[in-house]
Design an enzyme around this catalytic site. Structure first.
Site, PDB file in Angstrom:
ATOM      1  N   SER A 162       0.821  -1.209   0.000  1.00 23.17           N
ATOM      2  CA  SER A 162       0.000   0.000   0.000  1.00 23.17           C
ATOM      3  C   SER A 162       0.853   1.257   0.000  1.00 23.17           C
ATOM      4  O   SER A 162       1.869   1.339   0.690  1.00 23.17           O
ATOM      5  CB  SER A 162      -0.904  -0.006   1.231  1.00 23.17           C
ATOM      6  OG  SER A 162      -1.615   1.195   1.332  1.00 23.17           O
ATOM      7  N   ASN A 172      -6.290  -1.026   1.751  1.00 20.84           N
ATOM      8  CA  ASN A 172      -5.616  -0.731   3.012  1.00 20.84           C
ATOM      9  C   ASN A 172      -6.465   0.292   3.768  1.00 20.84           C
ATOM     10  O   ASN A 172      -6.722   1.384   3.264  1.00 20.84           O
ATOM     11  CB  ASN A 172      -4.216  -0.190   2.738  1.00 20.84           C
ATOM     12  CG  ASN A 172      -3.449   0.154   4.004  1.00 20.84           C
ATOM     13  OD1 ASN A 172      -3.650   1.202   4.603  1.00 20.84           O
ATOM     14  ND2 ASN A 172      -2.559  -0.736   4.402  1.00 20.84           N
ATOM     15  N   ASN A 191      -4.226  -0.955   8.590  1.00 15.15           N
ATOM     16  CA  ASN A 191      -3.006  -0.249   8.976  1.00 15.15           C
ATOM     17  C   ASN A 191      -3.174   0.235  10.409  1.00 15.15           C
ATOM     18  O   ASN A 191      -3.780   1.276  10.663  1.00 15.15           O
ATOM     19  CB  ASN A 191      -2.760   0.929   8.031  1.00 15.15           C
ATOM     20  CG  ASN A 191      -1.573   1.761   8.465  1.00 15.15           C
ATOM     21  OD1 ASN A 191      -0.785   1.357   9.321  1.00 15.15           O
ATOM     22  ND2 ASN A 191      -1.439   2.937   7.884  1.00 15.15           N
ATOM     23  N   CYS A 199      -1.534   3.788  12.709  1.00 14.98           N
ATOM     24  CA  CYS A 199      -2.085   5.140  12.775  1.00 14.98           C
ATOM     25  C   CYS A 199      -2.203   5.613  14.225  1.00 14.98           C
ATOM     26  O   CYS A 199      -2.463   4.820  15.121  1.00 14.98           O
ATOM     27  CB  CYS A 199      -3.463   5.179  12.137  1.00 14.98           C
ATOM     28  SG  CYS A 199      -3.468   4.690  10.413  1.00 14.98           S
ATOM     29  N   LYS A 230      -1.846  -5.268   9.307  1.00 16.85           N
ATOM     30  CA  LYS A 230      -0.466  -4.844   9.032  1.00 16.85           C
ATOM     31  C   LYS A 230       0.179  -4.358  10.322  1.00 16.85           C
ATOM     32  O   LYS A 230      -0.297  -3.403  10.947  1.00 16.85           O
ATOM     33  CB  LYS A 230      -0.459  -3.735   7.976  1.00 16.85           C
ATOM     34  CG  LYS A 230       0.933  -3.385   7.454  1.00 16.85           C
ATOM     35  CD  LYS A 230       0.832  -2.429   6.278  1.00 16.85           C
ATOM     36  CE  LYS A 230       2.171  -2.213   5.600  1.00 16.85           C
ATOM     37  NZ  LYS A 230       2.052  -1.339   4.406  1.00 16.85           N
ATOM     38  N   THR A 242       6.585   0.649   8.053  1.00 13.85           N
ATOM     39  CA  THR A 242       7.844   1.395   8.085  1.00 13.85           C
ATOM     40  C   THR A 242       8.375   1.604   9.504  1.00 13.85           C
ATOM     41  O   THR A 242       7.621   1.681  10.469  1.00 13.85           O
ATOM     42  CB  THR A 242       7.680   2.770   7.424  1.00 13.85           C
ATOM     43  OG1 THR A 242       6.589   3.455   8.049  1.00 13.85           O
ATOM     44  CG2 THR A 242       7.421   2.629   5.950  1.00 13.85           C
ATOM     45  N   GLY A 244       7.273  -2.929  -2.116  1.00 10.33           N
ATOM     46  CA  GLY A 244       6.911  -1.545  -1.864  1.00 10.33           C
ATOM     47  C   GLY A 244       7.809  -0.539  -2.551  1.00 10.33           C
ATOM     48  O   GLY A 244       7.621  -0.189  -3.712  1.00 10.33           O
ATOM     49  N   THR A 245       8.824  -0.072  -1.849  1.00 15.85           N
ATOM     50  CA  THR A 245       9.679   1.002  -2.333  1.00 15.85           C
ATOM     51  C   THR A 245      10.304   0.692  -3.689  1.00 15.85           C
ATOM     52  O   THR A 245      10.515   1.597  -4.506  1.00 15.85           O
ATOM     53  CB  THR A 245      10.779   1.300  -1.289  1.00 15.85           C
ATOM     54  OG1 THR A 245      10.150   1.656  -0.054  1.00 15.85           O
ATOM     55  CG2 THR A 245      11.684   2.429  -1.728  1.00 15.85           C
TER      56      THR A 245
END
Length: 301
Positions: free
Chosen positions: A21, A99, A127, A130, A165, A193, A265-266
């Site tokens: 995501s 997500n 997620n 948060c 996640k 992350t 991802g990245t």
């Protein structure tokens, strides 16, 4: 060719390569670069109950072997997704997973409930990194109590495949994984992350607008791999591994550590077709080593 199909709860993937995501938009942005129906699953960008502008710029910064970001979940809200994005993706022959993010337990539950009505969205990824605005801003996913509160509410209002996640910014990620499993999670994905920062030494100020951001990319892979290995030994539900995966060899490490599927991802920012290159590389590696099924190497370490 070896069998690459895997199951995440009731969800069957044609191959184990998913997009992470926030790194692949809604998928349609990548149609010119890669056939979307050949990706195992596409996890769309973070979606919240209400419209969010995200954080001020600058909100991305390249680091050694990775990147920092503090985008801040910029999106137009779940109703916009249902009305404008869903019609564009619902007939593409792969699984789209939303997500879901939120600032309160109630926001998570309501957002999930609205997505539950979309027949061609078979799963969500929660997620839980948060901040909980009702309790001082500490991320839901950094405590067992916070993680449980979100999963319990969402499970009450959402009846399809539920992936949670997990945040790596904790002391015992296996305990949180076990707690969300007990509340009805069908799978866990990790890692989100790591918190980091960068400083402009000439201006004597942080390089990101809010000071800190999420670190991703190859630099986080050893941490992610260790946590996936820990969690895979602590839970019975499938584990989806992510964090610095940019090659088939990286993915195979995660499978051997216990992951059933992986997210890229990245690396999508460097090569928009990397998902298929990784999928093909996994298949070739299995063939070279005379494995007929991906499951033969999952959790061997």
């Amino acid at each position: 060719m070896a069998n690459l199909s895997v199951n995440i709860g009731k969800l069957e993937l044609k191959n184990p390569v998913m997009t992470a995501s926030g790194t692949f938009g809604y998928g349609v942005e990548f149609q010119d670069f890669v056939p979307l129906d050949q990706i195992g699953a596409i996890i769309v960008k973070g979606t919240t109950l209400h419209h969010r502008e995200g954080n001020d710029y600058p909100r991305m910064h390249e680091t050694a072997s990775g990147m920092l970001n503090c985008v801040g979940l910029q999106n137009k809200g779940v109703d916009y997704f249902c009305k404008n994005i869903y019609p564009q993706i619902k007939d593409i022959d792969t699984h789209f997973i939303v997500n879901v993010s939120g600032s309160t337990v109630e926001d998570y539950g309501e957002c999930a409930a609205r997505i539950n009505e979309l027949s061609s969205i078979p799963a969500i990824e929660l997620n839980i990194s948060c901040p909980n605005v009702k309790h001082g801003g500490m991320a839901f996913g950094t405590t067992v109590k916070g993680a449980v509160s979100v999963v319990r509410e969402v499970r009450r209002r959402y009846d399809k495949t539920l992936i949670v996640k997990l945040s790596p910014n904790v002391t015992d990620i296996a305990a949180i994984a076990s707690a969300v499993e007990a509340e009805g999670a069908d799978a866990v994905s990790l890692i989100n992350t790591l918190m980091g920062m960068a400083i402009d030494i000439e201006r004597r100020q942080p390089l990101l607008s809010i000071g800190t951001g999420g670190l991703s990319g190859p630099c986080v892979k050893p941490v992610a791999l260790r946590m996936v290995h820990q969690v895979a030994k602590a839970v019975r539900i499938p584990v989806i591994g992510l964090g610095g995966i940019s090659s088939a060899e990286d993915a195979i490490e995660f499978f051997m550590a216990g992951a059933t599927a992986i997210e890229v991802g990245t690396a999508n920012f460097l090569d928009p077709a990397i998902t298929l290159k990784i999928r093909n590389g996994i298949s070739q590696w299995l063939d070279r080593h005379h494995y007929s099924d991906l499951h033969d190497i999952i959790g061997v370490v």
